[in-house]
Design an enzyme around this catalytic site. Structure first.
Site, PDB file in Angstrom:
ATOM      1  N   LYS A  72       0.877  -1.118  -0.034  1.00 61.31           N
ATOM      2  CA  LYS A  72       0.020   0.016  -0.056  1.00 61.31           C
ATOM      3  C   LYS A  72       0.843   1.207  -0.098  1.00 61.31           C
ATOM      4  CE  LYS A  72      -0.259  -0.041   5.120  1.00 61.31           C
ATOM      5  NZ  LYS A  72      -1.103  -0.676   6.125  1.00 61.31           N
ATOM      6  N   TYR A 125      16.215  30.451   7.327  1.00 65.74           N
ATOM      7  CA  TYR A 125      15.166  31.547   7.332  1.00 65.74           C
ATOM      8  C   TYR A 125      15.285  31.833   9.150  1.00 65.74           C
ATOM      9  CZ  TYR A 125      12.941  30.883   3.271  1.00 65.74           C
ATOM     10  OH  TYR A 125      12.342  30.878   1.881  1.00 65.74           O
TER      11      TYR A 125
HETATM   12  C1  LIG Z   1      -0.295  -1.809   6.948  1.00 66.15           C
HETATM   13  C2  LIG Z   1      -1.216  -3.015   7.259  1.00 66.15           C
HETATM   14  C3  LIG Z   1      -0.307  -4.178   7.452  1.00 66.15           C
HETATM   15  C4  LIG Z   1       1.270  -4.105   7.550  1.00 66.15           C
HETATM   16  O1  LIG Z   1       1.611  -3.634   8.518  1.00 66.15           O
HETATM   17  P1  LIG Z   1       3.347  -3.733   9.022  1.00 66.15           P
HETATM   18  O2  LIG Z   1       3.328  -3.242  10.434  1.00 66.15           O
HETATM   19  O3  LIG Z   1       3.877  -2.653   8.239  1.00 66.15           O
HETATM   20  O4  LIG Z   1       3.771  -5.038   9.015  1.00 66.15           O
HETATM   21  C5  LIG Z   1      -1.005  -5.424   7.675  1.00 66.15           C
HETATM   22  N1  LIG Z   1      -2.283  -5.517   7.689  1.00 66.15           N
HETATM   23  C6  LIG Z   1      -3.105  -4.092   7.465  1.00 66.15           C
HETATM   24  C7  LIG Z   1      -4.558  -4.477   7.792  1.00 66.15           C
HETATM   25  C8  LIG Z   1      -2.514  -2.982   7.531  1.00 66.15           C
HETATM   26  O5  LIG Z   1      -3.252  -1.976   7.140  1.00 66.15           O
END
Ligand SMILES: *Cc1c(COP(=O)(O)O)cnc(C)c1O
Length: 393
Positions: free
Chosen positions: A37, A286
């Site tokens: 994702k 700045y």
């Molecule tokens: C993002 C996510 C993961 C992965 O999480 P990590 O801590 O990066 O391994 C797994 N399951 C769901 C539902 C997520 O949203």
């Protein structure tokens, strides 16, 4: 083409090695889904999606239909789970692209039913999310029975997987996770008694996996004649989640193994643009939040907060130049940052600067950025701006 010197290097080799290591760690009873994702945590879906498939992972996880369509284009044969983010009007895209939606709300069932019927698709797989305590998404186990009535023979949606999210797998006190397993068990009993037999139990993130929870998940799956599927994200990108102190004091073996085996996939680099000498009293950046108290050599680099370098790091973080730490002086600008290179001989325009990664004996990790910026490495990765090119190495 010569681009602005601020870029990210992605080692797909390291990513694939991490995939293979985690598959092995999970054991033969557990399949892995690669969470890709948010553009693969900023690492590029285009590079990491195909690499995960190459390393033998059949499942990819995204959080929007748009990402799902992109993942489908890149990986025609992969299973693609949209773990959240199916919105009204996107049902047809889900079905046409053979995406597997995670569902829990009746409007989502309606959306997908309409899409399946109007596209003439007899059966589509979905994963049903159970809220076992996080209160983010999912059906509560006690609210499940009336929903299941819908999944009769002529309903086009088929529950292939049952999913939940362990939201405290990095805590020493395992009570929360154990409670979640109990709630999940309760949901699985309800599903079974409704005469529904999903094949996949979809549970667990990186923390659960490296803390050695895979066997508990596999055991629960086996009890219901299901196959376990876990969903690591961060660990695939080479980072081991930090556990609280008590977990590390009675550290599971898998955690130590993961620390040794996993390799960071991403390096973030820039270059020195110019070097100048300043006299005592010179204000830097700045509002002059840094004023030289002695003669200094400073280097301007081509990376700023619009690239994702947190502005809070001004005057409180160092980057690597010639294998040494060069403190950031003054405020970080939108596209530029100034480093103190007084103690580093011979710094010159064109020198490589490391924002995340290794140079000589020194390393800067996204955990280092996260600590300095008061956040977590997930956010550091996903904030690296889209304009920063991702280059495969
Ligand atoms: C993002 C996510 C993961 C992965 O999480 P990590 O801590 O990066 O391994 C797994 N399951 C769901 C539902 C997520 O949203």
């Amino acid at each position: 083409m010569q681009t602005r010197p601020c870029w990210v290097e992605i080692s797909t080799r390291a990513f694939e090695d991490n995939c293979r290591f985690l598959s092995k760690l999970a054991g033969p009873q557990v399949d892995l889904l690669a969470i890709v994702k948010a553009n693969a945590y900023g690492h590029s879906l285009a590079l990491c999606g195909p690499a995960a498939v190459c390393a033998g992972l059949n499942w990819l996880g995204v959080t929007s239909v748009e990402e799902g369509i992109e993942a489908r284009r890149l990986c025609p044969d992969a299973r693609i789970l949209v773990i959240s983010g199916v919105y009204p009007n996107q049902g047809h895209d889900v079905v046409r692209n053979k995406l597997t939606a995670v569902v829990w709300d009746p409007w989502q069932f309606d959306l997908l039913e309409e899409a399946a019927r109007s596209l003439g698709v007899r059966s589509i797989s979905v994963h049903l999310e159970i809220d076992t305590g996080m209160s983010r998404q999912g059906v509560l186990p006690e609210a499940l029975a009336p929903l299941l009535v819908r999944f009769r023979r002529d309903f086009p949606l088929r529950i292939e997987g049952v999913m939940t999210h362990l939201f405290a797998a990095d805590e020493a006190d395992n009570r929360v996770t154990e409670d979640q397993f109990l709630r999940l068990n309760e949901a699985l009993i309800t599903i079974k008694s409704a005469g529904i037999h999903p094949g996949i139990l979809n549970v667990g993130n990186s923390a659960a996996l490296v803390a050695g929870q895979a066997s508990a998940i596999a055991k629960l799956a086996a009890r219901f004649e299901m196959k376990a599927l876990t969903r690591p994200g961060l660990a695939l990108y080479g980072l081991v989640p930090e556990f609280d102190a008590q977990v590390t004091s009675a550290e599971p073996m898998s955690l130590g193994q993961a620390r040794l085996a996993l390799r960071p996939v991403l390096s973030w680099k820039s270059q020195v643009v110019s070097v100048q000498s300043v006299e005592p009293g010179a204000a830097i950046g700045y509002n002059g939040t840094f004023v030289a108290t002695e003669p200094m050599r400073i280097a301007l680099i081509a990376a700023g907060y619009a690239d994702g370098l947190d502005r809070k790091l001004g005057n409180r973080f160092s980057l690597l130049v010639r294998g040494q730490r060069a403190p950031i002086v003054g405020r970080i600008s939108m596209d530029q940052t100034v480093l103190d290179v007084t103690e580093i001989p011979d710094v010159a325009p064109g020198d490589e600067v490391i924002l995340i990664g290794k140079q000589g004996e020194e390393t800067i990790s996204s955990f280092d950025h996260a600590r300095a910026a008061g956040t977590i490495p997930w956010e550091i990765f996903t904030r690296i701006a889209q304009r920063v090119p991702r280059v495969e190495i």
